[in-house]
Design a protein around this motif. Structure first.
Motif, mmCIF file in Angstrom:
data_model
loop_
_atom_site.group_PDB
_atom_site.id
_atom_site.type_symbol
_atom_site.label_atom_id
_atom_site.label_comp_id
_atom_site.label_asym_id
_atom_site.label_seq_id
_atom_site.Cartn_x
_atom_site.Cartn_y
_atom_site.Cartn_z
ATOM 1 N N GLY A 80 0.846 -1.184 0.000
ATOM 2 C CA GLY A 80 0.000 0.000 0.000
ATOM 3 C C GLY A 80 0.882 1.234 0.000
ATOM 4 O O GLY A 80 1.844 1.315 0.770
ATOM 5 N N VAL A 81 0.569 2.185 -0.858
ATOM 6 C CA VAL A 81 1.379 3.396 -0.999
ATOM 7 C C VAL A 81 0.492 4.617 -0.802
ATOM 8 O O VAL A 81 -0.558 4.736 -1.432
ATOM 9 C CB VAL A 81 2.045 3.469 -2.391
ATOM 10 C CG1 VAL A 81 2.852 4.747 -2.547
ATOM 11 C CG2 VAL A 81 2.905 2.237 -2.650
ATOM 12 N N GLU A 135 14.247 1.281 -2.706
ATOM 13 C CA GLU A 135 14.804 1.904 -3.909
ATOM 14 C C GLU A 135 13.760 2.480 -4.864
ATOM 15 O O GLU A 135 14.024 3.463 -5.550
ATOM 16 C CB GLU A 135 15.667 0.898 -4.665
ATOM 17 C CG GLU A 135 16.929 0.516 -3.915
ATOM 18 C CD GLU A 135 17.772 -0.510 -4.658
ATOM 19 O OE1 GLU A 135 17.501 -0.786 -5.855
ATOM 20 O OE2 GLU A 135 18.710 -1.045 -4.037
ATOM 21 N N HIS A 136 12.599 1.850 -4.926
ATOM 22 C CA HIS A 136 11.620 2.282 -5.921
ATOM 23 C C HIS A 136 10.428 3.038 -5.347
ATOM 24 O O HIS A 136 9.841 3.861 -6.040
ATOM 25 C CB HIS A 136 11.117 1.084 -6.726
ATOM 26 C CG HIS A 136 12.184 0.421 -7.514
ATOM 27 N ND1 HIS A 136 12.850 1.035 -8.545
ATOM 28 C CD2 HIS A 136 12.721 -0.819 -7.409
ATOM 29 C CE1 HIS A 136 13.754 0.202 -9.055
ATOM 30 N NE2 HIS A 136 13.691 -0.923 -8.379
ATOM 31 N N LEU A 137 10.049 2.730 -4.126
ATOM 32 C CA LEU A 137 8.872 3.394 -3.563
ATOM 33 C C LEU A 137 9.260 4.518 -2.622
ATOM 34 O O LEU A 137 8.941 5.682 -2.860
ATOM 35 C CB LEU A 137 7.965 2.380 -2.868
ATOM 36 C CG LEU A 137 7.418 1.261 -3.772
ATOM 37 C CD1 LEU A 137 6.521 0.325 -2.995
ATOM 38 C CD2 LEU A 137 6.709 1.821 -4.996
ATOM 39 N N SER A 138 9.974 4.192 -1.550
ATOM 40 C CA SER A 138 10.348 5.221 -0.573
ATOM 41 C C SER A 138 11.235 6.294 -1.185
ATOM 42 O O SER A 138 11.206 7.446 -0.758
ATOM 43 C CB SER A 138 11.051 4.576 0.620
ATOM 44 O OG SER A 138 10.160 3.704 1.282
ATOM 45 N N VAL A 143 6.157 9.831 -2.540
ATOM 46 C CA VAL A 143 5.670 8.814 -1.605
ATOM 47 C C VAL A 143 5.839 9.268 -0.158
ATOM 48 O O VAL A 143 6.933 9.627 0.272
ATOM 49 C CB VAL A 143 6.387 7.465 -1.834
ATOM 50 C CG1 VAL A 143 6.035 6.459 -0.747
ATOM 51 C CG2 VAL A 143 6.031 6.915 -3.214
ATOM 52 N N ALA A 144 4.740 9.251 0.592
ATOM 53 C CA ALA A 144 4.768 9.601 2.013
ATOM 54 C C ALA A 144 4.983 8.362 2.875
ATOM 55 O O ALA A 144 5.728 8.404 3.851
ATOM 56 C CB ALA A 144 3.469 10.292 2.421
ATOM 57 N N SER A 145 4.318 7.244 2.533
ATOM 58 C CA SER A 145 4.450 6.037 3.344
ATOM 59 C C SER A 145 4.075 4.795 2.547
ATOM 60 O O SER A 145 3.402 4.891 1.511
ATOM 61 C CB SER A 145 3.570 6.129 4.595
ATOM 62 O OG SER A 145 2.203 6.141 4.228
ATOM 63 N N THR A 146 4.519 3.653 3.049
ATOM 64 C CA THR A 146 4.180 2.361 2.451
ATOM 65 C C THR A 146 3.807 1.377 3.555
ATOM 66 O O THR A 146 4.239 1.525 4.695
ATOM 67 C CB THR A 146 5.357 1.773 1.641
ATOM 68 O OG1 THR A 146 6.446 1.527 2.530
ATOM 69 C CG2 THR A 146 5.797 2.704 0.525
ATOM 70 N N ARG A 147 3.007 0.413 3.199
ATOM 71 C CA ARG A 147 2.654 -0.697 4.080
ATOM 72 C C ARG A 147 2.747 -1.960 3.249
ATOM 73 O O ARG A 147 2.113 -2.067 2.202
ATOM 74 C CB ARG A 147 1.210 -0.564 4.607
ATOM 75 C CG ARG A 147 0.980 0.606 5.522
ATOM 76 C CD ARG A 147 -0.471 0.705 6.011
ATOM 77 N NE ARG A 147 -1.464 0.581 4.949
ATOM 78 C CZ ARG A 147 -2.311 -0.446 4.801
ATOM 79 N NH1 ARG A 147 -2.310 -1.447 5.643
ATOM 80 N NH2 ARG A 147 -3.190 -0.465 3.816
ATOM 81 N N THR A 148 3.541 -2.925 3.715
ATOM 82 C CA THR A 148 3.770 -4.141 2.944
ATOM 83 C C THR A 148 3.099 -5.329 3.605
ATOM 84 O O THR A 148 3.235 -5.546 4.804
ATOM 85 C CB THR A 148 5.281 -4.410 2.811
ATOM 86 O OG1 THR A 148 5.896 -3.288 2.167
ATOM 87 C CG2 THR A 148 5.547 -5.663 2.003
ATOM 88 N N SER A 149 2.392 -6.108 2.787
ATOM 89 C CA SER A 149 1.781 -7.356 3.228
ATOM 90 C C SER A 149 2.258 -8.465 2.311
ATOM 91 O O SER A 149 2.155 -8.350 1.087
ATOM 92 C CB SER A 149 0.254 -7.280 3.159
ATOM 93 O OG SER A 149 -0.235 -6.272 3.999
ATOM 94 N N LEU A 150 2.787 -9.537 2.902
ATOM 95 C CA LEU A 150 3.208 -10.689 2.111
ATOM 96 C C LEU A 150 1.980 -11.513 1.739
ATOM 97 O O LEU A 150 1.053 -11.657 2.533
ATOM 98 C CB LEU A 150 4.189 -11.544 2.892
ATOM 99 C CG LEU A 150 5.496 -10.852 3.286
ATOM 100 C CD1 LEU A 150 6.387 -11.825 4.041
ATOM 101 C CD2 LEU A 150 6.215 -10.289 2.077
#
Length: 164
Positions: A80-81, A135-138, A143-150
Motif C-alpha cells: 500500500g502506498v 529503492e523504488h517506492l520510498s 511517496v509519504a508512506s508504504t505498508r507491505t503485506s506478504l
C-alpha cells in the motif's frame, strides 16, 4: 427466455454470453469447437457470439497466466502506498507511470481510501521486497508512506480490464 443484463456501455449479456465468458475464464485457449461443446451451442453460434463479445468490448483480450514460482519469483507482496499531499494530480500520474514499468510489478491499483495505490509485486526473496520498497517506492519523491503485506496464497476468479 434467458434474463439479459444491461452493462454500463449498453451491451446486453444473456445466459449464452455468460456461459461463454465462464468457459473462457476457465481456459481462454479453447478452440471454437471446444467452446461450442462447453456451452452447448453450434460452432457457428459460438463463433458469432465470441466475435460479438470482442467487438462490443466485453472481452478486451486473452491473457497468459504465468506461474511466477517457475521463474524463481517465489515471494509476492501487496504494498500500500500513500502519496504526499500537494500537487496530487501530477504526483499520481508520475508515480503510476514510473511504478508500472518496473519488472517486479504484476499489478498496480489506483485506490480511494487509506492507500492511494496498491502495488502487487513478485520477487525471489524477502530482501528483494525490502530493496523494492526502499529503492523504488520510498525513494520516489511523492511517496509519504508504504505498508507491505506478504501474500501467502490467493485465488483469482477472473481478470478485469483496466479502467483506462
Amino acid at each position: 427466455m434467458a434474463q439479459a443484463h444491461d452493462l454500463r456501455e449498453g451491451a446486453v449479456l444473456d445466459d449464452i454470453d455468460r456461459r461463454i465468458l465462464a468457459a473462457l475464464a476457465d481456459d481462454a485457449r479453447l478452440s471454437n469447437a471446444q467452446l461450442a461443446a462447453a456451452v452447448g451451442i453450434a460452432q457457428s453460434t459460438a463463433h458469432v457470439r465470441l466475435r460479438s463479445l470482442i467487438d462490443r468490448g466485453v472481452i478486451t483480450g486473452f491473457l497468459t497466466s504465468i506461474d511466477q514460482r517457475k521463474l524463481g519469483l517465489t515471494l509476492q507482496a501487496l504494498i500500500g502506498v500513500t502519496l504526499r499531499s500537494g500537487s496530487r494530480q501530477s504526483s499520481i500520474t508520475a508515480f503510476s507511470e514510473d511504478v508500472r514499468r518496473l519488472p517486479e510489478v504484476l499489478q498496480v491499483f489506483f485506490l480511494g481510501g487509506l492507500d492511494d495505490f496498491m502495488v502487487h509485486i513478485a520477487v525471489a526473496e524477502s530482501a528483494d521486497v525490502r530493496r523494492f520498497v526502499v529503492e523504488h517506492l520510498s525513494a520516489h519523491a511523492s511517496v509519504a508512506s508504504t505498508r507491505t503485506s506478504l501474500i501467502f496464497d490467493y485465488h483469482r476468479n477472473g481478470v478485469a480490464a483496466s479502467f483506462d
